[in-house]
Scaffold this active site. Structure first.
Site: not given
Ligand code: GDD
Length: 382
Positions: A133, A135, A157, A161
């Protein structure tokens, strides 16, 4: 003879798209799903075949990445040509609440699969794809991020990973396994409801239909490189078809803030929002409706009520969604995948958002209809 693939995490977003893609290519696909007291196969229900059907091309097994006996038995029984390890506790924020489980499933789970293949003497036959990922880059050391960019994980996480990534590389080097990492940047739209893209497209749809007044978000300034899972599963497959195993970044090369994603999702239904204030006091207000677009995308019956809401706050910030350590910026450089795999994404962010919004408006209309019929609509935003 059909090739046999095993997908862990088949009930997730990428698992569902990949299963469909491989079945179309003539594979027999086995999937591992966790036992739950609720149905958890929504995303693959259209592919499901009754166990009594002859020559099935989709077969599901109960299992879990924390159970090595179970994984070894399944792999031994089906002798797969390809294993796609997509299963994980994949929510970054939740990993701060369940760090030990996350390390077990997302870190050691990878080891269990690699060891099973080794102990079963399947190294010459079985190729392995590990879902790594973006991440891993966390506190980014280089912009954009490519295969050689140093990692700096910022959550339990991502740390788990990181182990999964390196144990895959180690088994490749130590035992000459055909084991590869795909370092995928964010993707959508069969996304779980609590990831930011899906949370936004669901909320915007519900606001348009009058089912919800406002959505509360976390950090609006973080930036992500979003692509379409349909494009990304093609890359997973291509990685395993190479003569030599290797690690690849899969990304679009474009990064966007959460704030702009919100603007674009509202724009999809003809609505302009304006952001005001700062930090936890930041809000977005409904500023303007292009009625023609609203009618086309949402429907005329919803317009009168929506018009009355001009000037209302529709987005707010709730610090409970902030992460103890945040990943501020991700943007990938997929040059290696483009040149070696010939991989190109077909979707850009605008077409991805369009796809997600169309899907969620349809889904939310159905939910609101059920509610009118007396069913309670669960509000499971996170
Ligand atoms: N979930 C969420 N909810 N994220 C928010 C929100 C909210 O209300 N508001 C802002 N965010 C911001 C988070 O702080 C983060 O910076 C960004 O939106 C993306 O959050 P997520 O959609 O939860 O995804 P992620 O980037 O943390 O991780 C996802 O993508 C990765 C691949 O790049 C996950 O699916 C991981 O499993 C995956 O590896």
């Amino acid at each position: 003879m059909s090739k046999v693939a095993l997908i862990t995490g088949i009930t997730g977003q990428d698992g569902a798209y990949l299963a469909e893609y491989l079945i179309k290519k003539g594979y027999i696909v086995h999937g591992i799903k966790r036992r739950s007291s609720m149905f958890n196969t929504d995303r693959i229900d259209h592919l499901y075949q009754d166990p009594h059907v002859e020559n099935r091309n989709l077969i599901l097994h109960y299992g879990d990445l924390t159970d090595s006996l179970n994984l070894t038995r399944i792999i031994g029984e089906i002798q797969p040509d390809e294993i796609y390890n997509l299963a994980a506790m994949s929510h970054v924020k939740v990993s701060f609440d369940t760090p030990e489980y996350t390390a077990n499933a997302d870190g050691l789970g990878v080891l269990r699969i690699l060891e099973a293949v080794r102990l079963l003497n399947l190294i010459p036959k079985t190729r392995i794809y590990q879902a790594s990922t973006s991440e891993l880059y966390g506190l980014v050391q280089e912009v954009p991020q490519k295969e050689t960019t140093p990692f700096y994980p910022r959550s339990p996480y991502a740390v788990a990973k990181l182990y999964g990534y390196w144990i895959t590389v180690n088994y490749r080097e130590a035992y000459k396994m055909h084991a590869s990492n795909g370092i995928l940047f964010n993707e959508s739209p069969l996304r779980g409801e609590t990831f930011v893209t899906r949370k936004v497209t669901r909320a915007v749809s519900r606001i348009a239909l009058g089912m919800q007044k406002k959505v509360y978000m976390g950090n609006l300034s973080s930036k992500r490189d979003w692509g379409h899972a349909k494009d990304y599963v093609r890359a997973m497959y291509a990685i395993l078809q190479q003569d030599e195993p290797s690690d690849y970044v899969i990304a679009t090369g474009i990064t966007t803030t959460i704030r702009d994603f919100l603007r674009m999702a509202f724009a999809e239904i003809g609505v302009e929002i304006i952001f005001k204030g700062e930090n936890v006091n930041e809000v977005a207000v409904l500023n303007y409706i292009d009625e023609k677009v609203f009618i086309e995308r949402v429907g005329e019956v919803y317009l009168d009520n929506f018009r009355k809401r001009i000037g209302d706050e529709v987005v707010g910030v709730d610090p409970q969604y902030f992460r103890p350590t945040e990943v501020d910026l991700l943007i990938g450089d997929a040059t290696k995948a483009r040149t070696r795999l010939g991989w190109e994404p077909k979707y850009d962010l605008a077409s991805l958002i369009e796809d997600m919004m169309l899907n969620d408006i349809k889904l939310m209309k159905k939910e609101s209809y059920l509610k009118e019929g007396g069913y309670e609509v669960l509000n499971y935003f996170e």
